[in-house]
Design an enzyme around this catalytic site. Sequence first.
Site, short mmCIF file in Angstrom:
data_model
loop_
_atom_site.label_atom_id
_atom_site.label_comp_id
_atom_site.label_asym_id
_atom_site.label_seq_id
_atom_site.Cartn_x
_atom_site.Cartn_y
_atom_site.Cartn_z
N CYS A 1 -20.52 0.55 -2.00
CA CYS A 1 -20.57 -0.36 -3.29
C CYS A 1 -21.91 0.12 -4.25
O CYS A 1 -21.91 0.80 -5.15
CB CYS A 1 -20.54 -1.47 -3.08
SG CYS A 1 -18.79 -2.06 -2.52
N LYS B 1 -25.16 -0.67 7.38
CA LYS B 1 -25.64 -1.95 7.74
C LYS B 1 -25.03 -2.34 8.93
O LYS B 1 -23.97 -2.05 9.44
CB LYS B 1 -25.70 -2.91 6.62
CG LYS B 1 -24.32 -3.31 6.30
CD LYS B 1 -24.29 -4.40 5.23
CE LYS B 1 -22.96 -5.27 5.22
NZ LYS B 1 -22.94 -6.15 4.13
N ASP C 1 0.79 -1.07 0.07
CA ASP C 1 -0.05 0.13 0.04
C ASP C 1 1.09 1.19 0.05
O ASP C 1 1.87 1.04 0.42
CB ASP C 1 -0.70 -0.04 1.17
CG ASP C 1 -2.08 0.69 1.17
OD1 ASP C 1 -3.23 0.37 1.05
OD2 ASP C 1 -1.96 2.05 1.07
N GLU D 1 -19.46 -6.67 3.12
CA GLU D 1 -18.83 -6.27 4.57
C GLU D 1 -19.58 -6.93 5.68
O GLU D 1 -20.94 -7.48 5.54
CB GLU D 1 -19.11 -4.74 4.69
CG GLU D 1 -18.42 -3.99 3.57
CD GLU D 1 -18.22 -2.54 3.90
OE1 GLU D 1 -18.30 -1.96 5.03
OE2 GLU D 1 -17.94 -1.65 2.94
C1 UDX Z 1 -22.66 -5.26 -1.52
C2 UDX Z 1 -22.72 -6.56 -2.33
O1 UDX Z 1 -24.01 -7.37 -1.70
C3 UDX Z 1 -21.55 -7.37 -2.34
O2 UDX Z 1 -22.00 -8.71 -3.15
C4 UDX Z 1 -20.61 -6.54 -3.18
O3 UDX Z 1 -19.42 -7.26 -3.44
C5 UDX Z 1 -20.44 -5.12 -2.66
O4 UDX Z 1 -21.62 -4.67 -2.30
P1 UDX Z 1 -22.06 -4.60 1.02
O5 UDX Z 1 -22.10 -3.16 0.40
O6 UDX Z 1 -21.19 -5.04 1.84
O7 UDX Z 1 -22.04 -5.62 -0.31
O8 UDX Z 1 -23.77 -4.52 1.66
P2 UDX Z 1 -25.10 -5.33 1.34
O9 UDX Z 1 -25.16 -6.55 2.22
O10 UDX Z 1 -25.25 -5.79 -0.09
O11 UDX Z 1 -26.33 -4.12 1.79
C6 UDX Z 1 -26.30 -3.00 0.94
C7 UDX Z 1 -27.14 -2.12 1.52
O12 UDX Z 1 -28.28 -2.66 1.31
C8 UDX Z 1 -27.22 -1.96 3.10
O13 UDX Z 1 -27.33 -0.52 3.52
C9 UDX Z 1 -28.25 -2.56 3.62
O14 UDX Z 1 -28.81 -2.14 4.79
C10 UDX Z 1 -29.13 -2.41 2.52
N1 UDX Z 1 -30.25 -3.67 2.45
C11 UDX Z 1 -30.26 -4.87 2.04
C12 UDX Z 1 -31.65 -3.09 2.40
O15 UDX Z 1 -32.10 -2.02 2.53
N2 UDX Z 1 -32.69 -4.35 2.19
C13 UDX Z 1 -32.20 -5.35 1.85
O16 UDX Z 1 -33.15 -6.46 1.94
C14 UDX Z 1 -31.00 -5.96 1.73
#
Ligand code: UDX
Length: 450
Positions: free
Chosen positions: A267, A329, A32, A159
């Site tokens: 993401c 989350k 890094d 995450e």
């Molecule tokens: C996401 C993808 O899931 C993952 O595959 C990719 O590599 C990176 O982006 P992440 O950002 O860790 O992962 O979060 P994720 O679990 O997907 O949740 C994203 C957001 O959606 C959160 O804010 C969560 O609260 C929200 N969410 C998720 C909802 O509002 N409702 C749901 O039913 C599911």
Amino acid sequence: MTLNISVIGTGYLGATHAACMAELGFDVIGVDVDPEKIDALSRGELPFHEPGLPELIRKHVDSGRLRFTTDMAEVGAWGDVHFIAVGTPQQQGGTGADLTFVDAATTSLARAITKDGALIVGKSTVPVGTAARLYDLVQAEKNPDLTVSLAWNPEFLREGFAVEDTLRPDRLVVGTRKPEDEATLREVYAEALERETPWISTDFETAELVKVAANAFLATKISFINAFSEVTETVGGDITTLADAIGFDTRIGRKFLNAGVGFGGGCLPKDIRALQTRVSELGLDHTMRFLDEMDQINLRRRERVVSLAEQILGDLNGKKVAVLGITFKPLSDDVRDSPGLDVAARLFNSGADVAVYDPEGNANAAKRFPRLGYADSLTSAATDADLVVLTTEWNEFKQLTPQALEGLVARRQFIDARNVLSAREWEQAGWTFAQLGRHFSQPQSSAASA
Ligand code: UDX
């Protein structure tokens, strides 16, 4: 002879990938440009919260299989397979992806490689067409006497589950131009292949698109159910029952149909914007326009929480609001594009006296929004509150009962913006209780003090 693996970029993705590669038995070096980060990682310390990862890093720093450096020359001389895991944030003042870090990492790595047959593997989420461009960049920058190739291998980790997702992925996608590059990646992922993990071997463009398509689909699923929340809030009906009912159709599935304050994080929001921007650049202006709608639906949910607060409290000026959950989350300390932090900031900007509590996110949120009040416990945030708003479904909040807040709050008023608590239980205890996507009419008794 086993492959020497390097990981360029030791942020969220890179640190996880490096530790997991060491766990799989490889000798790994993480590189890094940030010396402080490298010092901390070398001591087995993580600058962010991810369950299980600090332990894994310490285990392999101690075992000698994992080390960290800022010296790209060392990496170029040592590695056989180099994973690029640097960030691709949203451009400042734009909606496209900022590829500065990917370009810089690839260029300096290509120049540093002194081992013949080295393979550079992109893991970062990039706009389609980037891998082909980087392939040419590598050929232009590398030592002309050496063979250096490039492959694309997107990462799907979530995450909070990063270690598990990296060690036991549900599929592996590899975009290559040469069969020998795919063979090298099969060696890297031999353990997953033994478990019959689906292996998708494809071209660069498909590999890049799989990642953004997956994230766009997930974002669409969440916004789809949240759009129905707007309908049930207007005509009556219950969004959770609706989601359960359509989710039983296995073609639809119940996952990612949890209605609430919507998606955030590093993401989903930036990836749907970057995808839309990229296809527009390609002349397909209309193709991904629906993603703009998904983005708007998502952002409107945050406004909905603020308007519910106004409906309950009237003028927000001087009202004390406790906001529970500030990370995007649970199981994360990440506040990037966090719905909870956005709601807290909007309430504050409307004059409310906001006290935030999050089990892991207070410090990061305070860096971004220092003017909010930060409490060190749920009860301290809720003390004297006129309204409590649950914005992230941490277990601690999912288990919350009206009795736990009795005598603490100034008024029994609650917005459950993740739809995780029982409305009946709270209403029976005398609370004004609002959720998203469920009809809400404020009871006459709502102004009663607790
Ligand atoms: C996401 C993808 O899931 C993952 O595959 C990719 O590599 C990176 O982006 P992440 O950002 O860790 O992962 O979060 P994720 O679990 O997907 O949740 C994203 C957001 O959606 C959160 O804010 C969560 O609260 C929200 N969410 C998720 C909802 O509002 N409702 C749901 O039913 C599911």
